[in-house]
Design a protein around this motif. Sequence first.
Motif, short mmCIF file in Angstrom:
data_model
loop_
_atom_site.label_atom_id
_atom_site.label_comp_id
_atom_site.label_asym_id
_atom_site.label_seq_id
_atom_site.Cartn_x
_atom_site.Cartn_y
_atom_site.Cartn_z
N LEU A 417 27.14 11.10 -32.26
CA LEU A 417 26.61 11.29 -30.91
C LEU A 417 27.70 11.04 -29.88
CD1 LEU A 417 24.09 11.72 -29.13
CD2 LEU A 417 23.68 9.27 -29.26
N LYS A 418 27.90 12.01 -29.00
CA LYS A 418 28.85 11.84 -27.88
C LYS A 418 28.13 12.20 -26.58
CE LYS A 418 32.58 10.82 -28.15
NZ LYS A 418 33.86 11.46 -28.43
N GLY A 419 28.31 11.34 -25.56
CA GLY A 419 27.68 11.58 -24.27
C GLY A 419 28.66 11.35 -23.14
N ASP A 420 28.25 11.72 -21.92
CA ASP A 420 29.13 11.55 -20.77
C ASP A 420 28.99 10.19 -20.12
OD1 ASP A 420 26.54 12.05 -19.96
OD2 ASP A 420 27.12 13.10 -18.13
N MET A 421 27.91 9.46 -20.44
CA MET A 421 27.67 8.15 -19.85
C MET A 421 27.27 7.17 -20.94
SD MET A 421 27.79 8.08 -16.38
CE MET A 421 27.74 9.18 -14.97
N GLN A 422 27.65 5.92 -20.75
CA GLN A 422 27.30 4.89 -21.72
C GLN A 422 25.79 4.70 -21.79
OE1 GLN A 422 29.52 3.29 -23.70
NE2 GLN A 422 27.79 2.39 -24.77
N GLY A 450 32.58 10.43 -23.86
CA GLY A 450 33.71 11.33 -23.67
C GLY A 450 33.53 12.64 -24.42
N ALA A 451 34.53 13.51 -24.26
CA ALA A 451 34.47 14.83 -24.90
C ALA A 451 34.55 14.70 -26.42
CB ALA A 451 35.62 15.71 -24.39
N ILE A 452 34.08 15.72 -27.13
CA ILE A 452 34.13 15.75 -28.59
C ILE A 452 35.57 16.05 -29.01
CG2 ILE A 452 33.26 16.91 -30.65
CD1 ILE A 452 30.73 17.58 -28.98
N THR A 453 36.17 15.14 -29.79
CA THR A 453 37.58 15.24 -30.15
C THR A 453 37.74 15.65 -31.61
OG1 THR A 453 37.68 12.90 -30.76
CG2 THR A 453 38.10 13.45 -28.46
N GLU A 454 39.02 15.86 -31.99
CA GLU A 454 39.32 16.19 -33.38
C GLU A 454 38.91 15.07 -34.32
OE1 GLU A 454 43.50 17.62 -31.98
OE2 GLU A 454 43.21 18.37 -34.01
N THR A 455 39.06 13.83 -33.86
CA THR A 455 38.66 12.67 -34.69
C THR A 455 37.18 12.72 -35.01
OG1 THR A 455 40.37 11.37 -33.60
CG2 THR A 455 38.69 10.17 -34.82
N ASP A 456 36.35 13.10 -34.03
CA ASP A 456 34.91 13.22 -34.27
C ASP A 456 34.61 14.29 -35.32
OD1 ASP A 456 34.40 11.30 -32.26
OD2 ASP A 456 34.48 12.83 -30.71
N VAL A 457 35.33 15.42 -35.23
CA VAL A 457 35.10 16.51 -36.17
C VAL A 457 35.51 16.10 -37.59
CG1 VAL A 457 35.71 18.88 -36.76
CG2 VAL A 457 35.36 18.25 -34.37
N LEU A 458 36.65 15.42 -37.71
CA LEU A 458 37.10 14.96 -39.03
C LEU A 458 36.11 13.96 -39.61
CD1 LEU A 458 40.92 14.55 -38.35
CD2 LEU A 458 39.81 16.30 -39.76
N ASN A 471 25.77 16.54 -22.45
CA ASN A 471 26.52 16.75 -21.20
C ASN A 471 28.02 16.69 -21.40
OD1 ASN A 471 24.39 17.27 -19.46
ND2 ASN A 471 24.09 15.12 -18.94
N VAL A 472 28.53 16.91 -22.60
CA VAL A 472 29.96 16.98 -22.87
C VAL A 472 30.25 18.24 -23.68
CG1 VAL A 472 30.32 14.48 -22.78
CG2 VAL A 472 29.77 15.56 -24.96
N LEU A 491 25.18 21.25 -28.56
CA LEU A 491 25.41 20.78 -27.19
C LEU A 491 24.11 20.86 -26.40
CD1 LEU A 491 28.78 22.64 -26.53
CD2 LEU A 491 28.44 20.32 -27.38
N HIS A 492 23.80 19.79 -25.68
CA HIS A 492 22.57 19.72 -24.90
C HIS A 492 22.84 19.07 -23.55
CE1 HIS A 492 19.63 20.94 -28.00
NE2 HIS A 492 20.48 20.39 -28.84
N SER A 493 21.99 19.40 -22.58
CA SER A 493 22.05 18.74 -21.28
C SER A 493 20.68 18.19 -20.87
CB SER A 493 22.56 19.71 -20.21
OG SER A 493 21.69 20.82 -20.10
N ILE A 494 19.65 18.51 -21.64
CA ILE A 494 18.30 18.01 -21.35
C ILE A 494 17.80 17.26 -22.58
CG2 ILE A 494 15.95 18.64 -20.71
CD1 ILE A 494 17.07 21.13 -19.38
#
Length: 615
Positions: A417-422, A450-458, A471-472, A491-494
């Motif tokens: 899970l990655k989001g724009d806010m804590q 934060g944004a979805i990075t290569e580390t998240d994908v690995l 929202n990222v 990816l979702h915003s709602i």
Amino acid sequence: MKGYTPPPRFTLPTEPLPITRSITITEGTSVKDLAEKLEIRAKDLIAGLLAKGVFATINQTLDADLASEMARFFGADTNVISYEDQAAKEMETDQETTETTGGEITRPPVVTIMGHVDHGKTTLLDAIRATNVAEGEAGGITQHIGAYKVKVVDPQSPAFGREIVFLDTPGHQAFTRMRARGAKVTDIVVLVVAADDGVMPQTLEAIDHANAAEVPIIVAVNKIDKPDAMPDRVKKQLADRGLMPEDWGGTTVFVDVSAKKKTGLNLMMELICLTADLRELKAVPTRPASGVVLEAKLDRGRGPVATVLVQNGTLRAADNFVVGNVFGKVRAMYDDRGRQLELAAPSTPVEIIGLESLPQAGDQFVVVADRDKARNISEYREMRARELALAQSSRVSLEGLADQIKSASLKELAVILKGDMQGSVEVLKDMLSKIATDKVRLKLIHGGVGAITETDVLLASASNAIIIGFNVRPERKAQELADQEKVDIRLHSIIYELQDEIKRAMSGLLEPTFKETYLGRAEVRNVFKVPKAGTIAGCFVQDGLVRRDAEIRLMRNGAQIFKGKVGSLKRFKDDASEVRNGNECGISIANYGDIKVGDVIEFFSTEVIAAEVIA
């Protein structure tokens, strides 16, 4: 030298001294601070630590257990408290002193806007602030806590010139924890109820949070300008739940408002100021600032950014502070309209830049005079958190081993899970944990900001997990890697759309599964248009074999273009049931003709496997 008598050397007692006093120390105390509390020389304390096999410098942070042991060795009993508790005690002492000297001031009230989704909370606040926050929200709902300072500008109002701080909390049920955090820092709750909709489930939750925080409630009956508005029905529904209106003989203040028509807003703010006066909200502006983190996010250009509500004292630029496991220095701070501030008085929400890392939403914020002290507290808390995490992970892997073997057939959906806010990440974690059933378990591998990075994908590839972005967006290299590793990114915003999709995914795991068996692949070398037969692809079998009765997947530049069945398979001019690796063949796809040179046709067979029923 003749006649010289050296001074007596300090000798450590071999036995602990009798307990003659009690001292109070904070977590992460240093050798120097403990020596001052014990009223001994720092080098004597270092010598005592050395005798126990602990090598320490004068500025080194001591564990609470070790500090208590050394204090008892030197004849003092200890009471270990957190730095926030010490700051609270100092605040009480300051207030007792300022009550007699007149150093206290009346601070603006902190008001939380609560209510059900789409009942007009943000629109009501927009009408007060004369801005338009609602249009910027995805799906028309608030996704984060917003903090705004509003000044009463109507000269005819008795509250003219007074300031009010509004916290706008999301109304959707998944944000229950965020709404609860808003209630903990607030002085007054404004409960917004739509006159045409009435009391809804999140309205009742908001009442429970306000009652738990023991704060007064002002009910704003919104949308009274609508033809089907029934304010009396709202009063009756709330009266049945303990909020009796004043004009019905109760104690709850009700006010009819319309955010669209901007009616009743001045009366509502007057009632807020009146309620605040009855509560006698005071603060000491001369002391160091303390407050709470409302929200935290990672900004690409500015680094970690926190929205802090200053509850007492005055926060100034260049102040050192501790917030949870994080320390920092106020490099810059901004108000809710983006204007830079040099100082923030009590009851002021500010956005702070200068944190060493990202704090948790809801952490206590305390200004520390010494930066080294702030660093020591932060490092100590980080070390303790790391130790607890390691102990917990090892405990789960050992104690849960038998359970994991027993539940080997349990279906599991792994999620990153990655989001724009804590705050969003927190409530999404809470929401996902509640979706699990007795047949499907949702496993949250990682959650971050934060944004979805290569580390998240690995990590997702190694854990066979899906990635959810709220929202990222994924970075470009991360998206390319996800395509290579075939990692699913959603990816979702709602939030309720995300919730529905996760439920569908978990339900899908319980339905009959389809097992794919890879057969082979053929590369399109040429394309022929044949009358009555359609498009024929001249192919070369690169791997495995291709079969007439198999299913196919047409791939173009690594992406799936079409999925279907084989129309015909020929070897030269003869029909063929299968063609093996290294041979050429002609292939047509049933009901599809958009085939290009360079496309790859994958062949596979599908086997239906019935879902297992777990007892």
